[in-house]
Design a protein around this motif. Sequence first.
Motif, PDB file in Angstrom:
ATOM      1  N   ASN A   1       2.704 -29.527  36.426  1.00  0.00           N
ATOM      2  CA  ASN A   1       3.678 -30.614  36.459  1.00  0.00           C
ATOM      3  C   ASN A   1       4.288 -30.617  37.848  1.00  0.00           C
ATOM      4  OD1 ASN A   1       3.351 -31.450  33.811  1.00  0.00           O
ATOM      5  ND2 ASN A   1       4.848 -29.981  33.055  1.00  0.00           N
ATOM      6  N   VAL A   2       4.459 -31.792  38.412  1.00  0.00           N
ATOM      7  CA  VAL A   2       4.963 -31.941  39.773  1.00  0.00           C
ATOM      8  C   VAL A   2       6.368 -32.531  39.705  1.00  0.00           C
ATOM      9  CG1 VAL A   2       4.572 -33.005  42.026  1.00  0.00           C
ATOM     10  CG2 VAL A   2       2.614 -32.352  40.598  1.00  0.00           C
ATOM     11  N   HIS A   3       7.338 -31.794  40.239  1.00  0.00           N
ATOM     12  CA  HIS A   3       8.729 -32.239  40.279  1.00  0.00           C
ATOM     13  C   HIS A   3       9.120 -32.370  41.746  1.00  0.00           C
ATOM     14  CE1 HIS A   3       9.249 -31.234  35.988  1.00  0.00           C
ATOM     15  NE2 HIS A   3       8.418 -30.251  36.275  1.00  0.00           N
ATOM     16  N   VAL A   4       9.584 -33.549  42.138  1.00  0.00           N
ATOM     17  CA  VAL A   4       9.901 -33.821  43.538  1.00  0.00           C
ATOM     18  C   VAL A   4      11.402 -34.012  43.698  1.00  0.00           C
ATOM     19  CG1 VAL A   4       9.468 -35.335  45.496  1.00  0.00           C
ATOM     20  CG2 VAL A   4       7.657 -34.942  43.810  1.00  0.00           C
ATOM     21  N   ALA A   5      11.980 -33.336  44.681  1.00  0.00           N
ATOM     22  CA  ALA A   5      13.393 -33.479  45.020  1.00  0.00           C
ATOM     23  C   ALA A   5      13.493 -34.081  46.419  1.00  0.00           C
ATOM     24  CB  ALA A   5      14.088 -32.117  44.967  1.00  0.00           C
ATOM     25  N   LYS A   6      14.685 -34.291  46.870  1.00  0.00           N
ATOM     26  CA  LYS A   6      14.896 -34.859  48.202  1.00  0.00           C
ATOM     27  C   LYS A   6      14.315 -33.960  49.280  1.00  0.00           C
ATOM     28  CE  LYS A   6      19.101 -37.333  47.037  1.00  0.00           C
ATOM     29  NZ  LYS A   6      20.530 -37.475  47.288  1.00  0.00           N
ATOM     30  N   GLY A   7      13.935 -34.587  50.359  1.00  0.00           N
ATOM     31  CA  GLY A   7      13.475 -33.850  51.526  1.00  0.00           C
ATOM     32  C   GLY A   7      12.079 -33.276  51.412  1.00  0.00           C
ATOM     33  N   GLY A   8      11.282 -33.788  50.477  1.00  0.00           N
ATOM     34  CA  GLY A   8       9.921 -33.314  50.352  1.00  0.00           C
ATOM     35  C   GLY A   8       9.786 -31.980  49.648  1.00  0.00           C
ATOM     36  N   VAL A   9      10.867 -31.545  48.958  1.00  0.00           N
ATOM     37  CA  VAL A   9      10.798 -30.299  48.195  1.00  0.00           C
ATOM     38  C   VAL A   9      10.102 -30.586  46.872  1.00  0.00           C
ATOM     39  CG1 VAL A   9      12.120 -28.485  47.040  1.00  0.00           C
ATOM     40  CG2 VAL A   9      12.845 -29.337  49.283  1.00  0.00           C
ATOM     41  N   VAL A  10       9.084 -29.805  46.587  1.00  0.00           N
ATOM     42  CA  VAL A  10       8.268 -30.007  45.392  1.00  0.00           C
ATOM     43  C   VAL A  10       8.244 -28.700  44.601  1.00  0.00           C
ATOM     44  CG1 VAL A  10       5.952 -30.552  44.543  1.00  0.00           C
ATOM     45  CG2 VAL A  10       6.818 -31.670  46.609  1.00  0.00           C
ATOM     46  N   THR A  11       8.449 -28.820  43.296  1.00  0.00           N
ATOM     47  CA  THR A  11       8.297 -27.673  42.404  1.00  0.00           C
ATOM     48  C   THR A  11       7.128 -27.961  41.484  1.00  0.00           C
ATOM     49  OG1 THR A  11      10.672 -27.225  42.463  1.00  0.00           O
ATOM     50  CG2 THR A  11       9.411 -26.205  40.681  1.00  0.00           C
ATOM     51  N   LEU A  12       6.199 -27.032  41.440  1.00  0.00           N
ATOM     52  CA  LEU A  12       5.036 -27.136  40.566  1.00  0.00           C
ATOM     53  C   LEU A  12       5.222 -26.139  39.425  1.00  0.00           C
ATOM     54  CD1 LEU A  12       2.341 -27.101  43.365  1.00  0.00           C
ATOM     55  CD2 LEU A  12       3.271 -29.096  42.213  1.00  0.00           C
ATOM     56  N   VAL A  13       5.037 -26.606  38.201  1.00  0.00           N
ATOM     57  CA  VAL A  13       5.149 -25.741  37.026  1.00  0.00           C
ATOM     58  C   VAL A  13       3.820 -25.802  36.286  1.00  0.00           C
ATOM     59  CG1 VAL A  13       6.403 -25.265  34.883  1.00  0.00           C
ATOM     60  CG2 VAL A  13       7.626 -26.251  36.837  1.00  0.00           C
ATOM     61  N   ALA A  14       3.244 -24.623  36.041  1.00  0.00           N
ATOM     62  CA  ALA A  14       1.915 -24.559  35.420  1.00  0.00           C
ATOM     63  C   ALA A  14       1.851 -23.385  34.448  1.00  0.00           C
ATOM     64  CB  ALA A  14       0.849 -24.395  36.495  1.00  0.00           C
ATOM     65  N   PRO A  15       0.902 -23.444  33.515  1.00  0.00           N
ATOM     66  CA  PRO A  15       0.676 -22.282  32.655  1.00  0.00           C
ATOM     67  C   PRO A  15       0.279 -21.072  33.500  1.00  0.00           C
ATOM     68  CG  PRO A  15      -0.496 -24.207  31.813  1.00  0.00           C
ATOM     69  CD  PRO A  15       0.010 -24.560  33.180  1.00  0.00           C
ATOM     70  N   ALA A  16       0.746 -19.908  33.109  1.00  0.00           N
ATOM     71  CA  ALA A  16       0.481 -18.687  33.878  1.00  0.00           C
ATOM     72  C   ALA A  16      -1.009 -18.415  34.045  1.00  0.00           C
ATOM     73  CB  ALA A  16       1.172 -17.494  33.214  1.00  0.00           C
ATOM     74  N   ASP A  17      -1.818 -18.808  33.072  1.00  0.00           N
ATOM     75  CA  ASP A  17      -3.250 -18.541  33.188  1.00  0.00           C
ATOM     76  C   ASP A  17      -3.942 -19.440  34.207  1.00  0.00           C
ATOM     77  OD1 ASP A  17      -3.167 -20.903  31.691  1.00  0.00           O
ATOM     78  OD2 ASP A  17      -4.595 -20.204  30.182  1.00  0.00           O
ATOM     79  N   ARG A  18      -3.197 -20.381  34.790  1.00  0.00           N
ATOM     80  CA  ARG A  18      -3.772 -21.241  35.830  1.00  0.00           C
ATOM     81  C   ARG A  18      -3.215 -20.908  37.215  1.00  0.00           C
ATOM     82  NH1 ARG A  18      -4.474 -27.263  33.895  1.00  0.00           N
ATOM     83  NH2 ARG A  18      -6.598 -26.957  34.598  1.00  0.00           N
ATOM     84  N   ALA A  19      -2.479 -19.803  37.313  1.00  0.00           N
ATOM     85  CA  ALA A  19      -1.841 -19.429  38.581  1.00  0.00           C
ATOM     86  C   ALA A  19      -2.854 -19.264  39.712  1.00  0.00           C
ATOM     87  CB  ALA A  19      -1.019 -18.152  38.406  1.00  0.00           C
ATOM     88  N   ALA A  20      -3.951 -18.567  39.452  1.00  0.00           N
ATOM     89  CA  ALA A  20      -4.948 -18.343  40.515  1.00  0.00           C
ATOM     90  C   ALA A  20      -5.560 -19.656  40.981  1.00  0.00           C
ATOM     91  CB  ALA A  20      -6.035 -17.383  40.019  1.00  0.00           C
ATOM     92  N   LEU A  21      -5.862 -20.544  40.053  1.00  0.00           N
ATOM     93  CA  LEU A  21      -6.426 -21.844  40.426  1.00  0.00           C
ATOM     94  C   LEU A  21      -5.417 -22.651  41.243  1.00  0.00           C
ATOM     95  CD1 LEU A  21      -8.631 -23.983  40.336  1.00  0.00           C
ATOM     96  CD2 LEU A  21      -7.768 -24.682  38.088  1.00  0.00           C
ATOM     97  N   LEU A  22      -4.161 -22.678  40.791  1.00  0.00           N
ATOM     98  CA  LEU A  22      -3.122 -23.404  41.520  1.00  0.00           C
ATOM     99  C   LEU A  22      -2.959 -22.841  42.931  1.00  0.00           C
ATOM    100  CD1 LEU A  22      -0.870 -25.509  41.686  1.00  0.00           C
ATOM    101  CD2 LEU A  22       0.652 -23.863  40.586  1.00  0.00           C
ATOM    102  N   ASP A  23      -2.908 -21.523  43.049  1.00  0.00           N
ATOM    103  CA  ASP A  23      -2.755 -20.916  44.371  1.00  0.00           C
ATOM    104  C   ASP A  23      -3.948 -21.223  45.271  1.00  0.00           C
ATOM    105  OD1 ASP A  23      -0.247 -19.907  43.758  1.00  0.00           O
ATOM    106  OD2 ASP A  23      -1.036 -17.976  43.103  1.00  0.00           O
ATOM    107  N   GLY A  24      -5.134 -21.289  44.694  1.00  0.00           N
ATOM    108  CA  GLY A  24      -6.318 -21.657  45.474  1.00  0.00           C
ATOM    109  C   GLY A  24      -6.258 -23.092  45.964  1.00  0.00           C
ATOM    110  N   VAL A  25      -5.808 -23.991  45.104  1.00  0.00           N
ATOM    111  CA  VAL A  25      -5.663 -25.404  45.496  1.00  0.00           C
ATOM    112  C   VAL A  25      -4.614 -25.524  46.596  1.00  0.00           C
ATOM    113  CG1 VAL A  25      -4.879 -27.668  44.695  1.00  0.00           C
ATOM    114  CG2 VAL A  25      -6.508 -26.353  43.318  1.00  0.00           C
ATOM    115  N   LEU A  26      -3.499 -24.800  46.457  1.00  0.00           N
ATOM    116  CA  LEU A  26      -2.470 -24.846  47.499  1.00  0.00           C
ATOM    117  C   LEU A  26      -2.992 -24.293  48.815  1.00  0.00           C
ATOM    118  CD1 LEU A  26       0.720 -23.835  45.474  1.00  0.00           C
ATOM    119  CD2 LEU A  26       0.081 -26.110  46.310  1.00  0.00           C
ATOM    120  N   ALA A  27      -3.786 -23.239  48.766  1.00  0.00           N
ATOM    121  CA  ALA A  27      -4.372 -22.679  49.991  1.00  0.00           C
ATOM    122  C   ALA A  27      -5.288 -23.700  50.663  1.00  0.00           C
ATOM    123  CB  ALA A  27      -5.137 -21.397  49.675  1.00  0.00           C
TER     124      ALA A  27
END
Length: 79
Positions: A38-64
Amino acid sequence: MTAPIHDGPGLITRRLRVAKHEVAWLRYVVEAHGHLANVHVAKGGVVTLVAPADRAALLDGVLADLEREITVERLGAPA
């Protein structure tokens, strides 16, 4: 008013800042990976991503991968 970000057991969060004009691209990439987080956007381009813990490695790979294309500043937990 901003909706609260729901995180808790079984979920991980990643907070980062990207240029405002890159927010839509980041959202697109996350959604293109099967709604990876889930993508949550705040002012100034601050983004919080919330994901199931079992997808952490995939998310970190996409961010890399994204960090090779755009400037991504990793942020710590909110104060």
